[in-house]
Design a protein around this motif. Structure first.
Motif, mmCIF file in Angstrom:
data_model
loop_
_atom_site.group_PDB
_atom_site.id
_atom_site.type_symbol
_atom_site.label_atom_id
_atom_site.label_comp_id
_atom_site.label_asym_id
_atom_site.label_seq_id
_atom_site.Cartn_x
_atom_site.Cartn_y
_atom_site.Cartn_z
ATOM 1 N N UNK A 75 -7.491 122.934 -42.801
ATOM 2 C CA UNK A 75 -8.809 122.381 -43.071
ATOM 3 C C UNK A 75 -8.749 120.857 -43.254
ATOM 4 N N UNK A 76 -7.643 120.373 -43.832
ATOM 5 C CA UNK A 76 -7.471 118.915 -43.954
ATOM 6 C C UNK A 76 -7.276 118.260 -42.585
ATOM 7 N N UNK A 81 -10.277 115.321 -37.723
ATOM 8 C CA UNK A 81 -10.540 115.496 -36.290
ATOM 9 C C UNK A 81 -9.270 115.749 -35.499
ATOM 10 N N UNK A 82 -8.239 116.261 -36.168
ATOM 11 C CA UNK A 82 -6.917 116.388 -35.539
ATOM 12 C C UNK A 82 -6.701 117.759 -34.913
ATOM 13 N N UNK A 184 -10.469 134.877 -46.845
ATOM 14 C CA UNK A 184 -10.009 134.438 -45.529
ATOM 15 C C UNK A 184 -10.821 133.244 -45.041
ATOM 16 N N UNK A 185 -10.651 132.092 -45.666
ATOM 17 C CA UNK A 185 -11.419 130.912 -45.227
ATOM 18 C C UNK A 185 -11.028 130.497 -43.810
ATOM 19 N N UNK A 186 -12.001 129.934 -43.088
ATOM 20 C CA UNK A 186 -11.780 129.520 -41.698
ATOM 21 C C UNK A 186 -11.719 128.002 -41.583
ATOM 22 N N UNK A 187 -10.573 127.448 -41.225
ATOM 23 C CA UNK A 187 -10.524 125.988 -41.036
ATOM 24 C C UNK A 187 -11.336 125.611 -39.801
ATOM 25 N N UNK A 188 -12.110 124.543 -39.906
ATOM 26 C CA UNK A 188 -13.055 124.168 -38.842
ATOM 27 C C UNK A 188 -12.412 123.207 -37.837
ATOM 28 N N UNK A 189 -11.304 123.650 -37.256
ATOM 29 C CA UNK A 189 -10.526 122.809 -36.332
ATOM 30 C C UNK A 189 -11.355 122.375 -35.113
ATOM 31 N N UNK A 190 -11.978 123.324 -34.440
ATOM 32 C CA UNK A 190 -12.730 122.987 -33.216
ATOM 33 C C UNK A 190 -13.874 122.031 -33.547
ATOM 34 N N UNK A 191 -14.537 122.278 -34.687
ATOM 35 C CA UNK A 191 -15.661 121.417 -35.086
ATOM 36 C C UNK A 191 -15.169 120.001 -35.414
#
Lengths: 301, 301
Positions: A75-76, A81-82, A184-191
């Motif tokens: 998530x970090x 934006x990585x 089960x949190x979802x990291x927002x990588x694509x976003x």
């Protein structure tokens, strides 16, 4: 099973998972080795997941704890934006855990790693009286393009992805979609990567609650914020849960009024919630004309 | 003091310390940002330091624990022949610690970081019922030049830096130079970089005891080893402490008979202790004609 055998097994699991080509040496030496590309910056973060703080063994499965441990760090990366490259996992476990717990932890972690193309490149393993995990993630961004907290300007619009308060509501009620979301949190990588391409002015992830995290973004940007519209609330969540509840892992970001921010990013709703304002007291947040008290999660409060 | 204030103070401490120019963003965002050089590989390691496992609050000062936490990870960089770049520090502490403990921990850590030109670039901070630290280090090596464990060849000579058994002897006796050494281990950064320039065939650091670590090096190199001469023993240490005692953080390395290995590296004695041998059972170590039992420290034995 001895440490050497456990490590050998983890190495096989890791080698069967995603392997980023720039990770030229993974598990099996004193260090992992990365060959960086010339045109990229690398970003790094590390996050604890502690028994009794971030999870309880009674309510969270080993796979969920592994998932959450990686999700917090990914998530970090999303906030910068990585694109994920690799992770290192330090795990300490009591001798009393049932056989297979360590395996299940890593399987939960590696399932999320596969989804986000993250290589498990190493870590540390130890005995301790409680479960402690610390996950380090490395991500890449085109040179000079990382999203930062300090870029928000007065007049910028303020946005969040998804819905707020689900995690706090799930923790309070221990049932339904909100409780699953907490576990089960979802990291927002694509976003995060989409926001980087869009050229937003500042971003961070919401781990400790909107009121505290927005204050941090404003402090770094030497500005304030006004929340001037309804928040996108998770079903059943209260306004307090949405304002102050931790662990939603949604992205908070700001963009110039000239930036055309779409209504969804990779299928996830995006909501404008306010405006960045000039203020004599950086970090001030206003809601319905009054200063918002800072009540997010502070480990040391 | 709130988390935000503690982090602000750590940030000032970190910014007053060594700042590597490739670390373009340190504490204060979701991630640290590194701009890698085109000609380098990067190496990464992470190591736990756990209360009751690696130290006791009764016998180790906060500064010593901070020193040791960083020393363990820097020692892994030394084993790769790497120059330190930055570290991330995850620290969890109980509320019962006396005021100033966190400060002293970081001051001990930053003193060692300054000595080895390592930038404190970020980390995590949490409350927990015991002290837990996890330190991630990143180092650089010229491309393709990292020292690895798997390069030892039959016929290579086997060496160690410094003296063995000091840390185990210090832990057993709790006095004198050996006890100080246990509490303040010295990562062999200068020696590791010298070995890399010398072109040795394999290297690792001695963290879990010679017998276990040498076995690991031999397993990675698909070979065995014969210890055929006296070990360089720390004053007072027994042969068992030198063979099996952990936490010496000296370097173990192998070199082709054609490599001229100097008697000292950066003022530290280097001793030839044996030979790499071909064996049908990789990992076998022979001492005085008999197989050496593996008795180093195994967390999971």
């Amino acid at each position: 099973m001895q440490e050497t055998q456990i490590v050998a097994k983890l190495r096989r699991l890791a080698e069967a998972g995603h392997r980023d080509r720039s990770v030229i040496k993974g598990i099996g030496d004193d260090c992992a080795i990365l060959r960086p590309r010339a045109s990229e910056d690398l970003v790094f973060t590390t996050d604890f997941v502690l028994e009794g703080r971030h999870f309880a063994l009674e309510t969270h499965s080993a796979a969920e704890i592994g998932h959450k441990a990686l999700a917090r760090s990914l998530s970090d990366l999303a906030a910068m934006g990585a694109q994920p490259v690799f992770c290192l996992v330090s795990l300490a476990v009591p001798a009393t855990l049932k056989a297979g717990w360590i395996d299940s932890f890593y399987k939960g972690l590696l399932a999320l790693a596969a989804k986000h193309e993250t290589t498990l490149a190493g870590g540390d393993l130890a005995r301790f009286d409680k479960v402690v995990a610390d996950v380090i993630c490395c991500g890449r961004v085109p040179r000079g393009k990382a999203l930062v907290r300090h870029g928000a300007k007065p007049g910028d619009n303020l946005y969040v992805t998804g819905e707020l308060g689900a995690s706090a509501h799930g923790l309070a009620t221990k049932r339904g979609a909100a409780w699953r979301r907490h576990r089960r949190p979802e990291p927002r990588i694509a976003q995060g990567m989409a926001l980087r391409k869009l050229g937003v002015s500042a971003a961070m992830d919401l781990s400790d609650g909107l009121s505290l995290d927005l204050r941090r973004l404003c402090l770094e940007s030497k500005s304030g914020a006004m929340l001037d519209t309804d928040l996108p609330m998770a079903p059943g969540a209260t306004e307090d849960e949405a304002l102050h509840g931790g662990e939603d892992y949604e992205l908070l970001f700001t963009a110039s009024p000239k930036t055309r921010v779409p209504a969804t990013l990779d299928g996830l709703r995006v909501t404008r919630i306010g405006t960045i304002i000039k203020t004599g007291r950086p970090g001030t947040i206003r809601l319905r004309g009054r200063p918002l008290p800072v009540m997010g999660f502070d480990h040391f409060a």
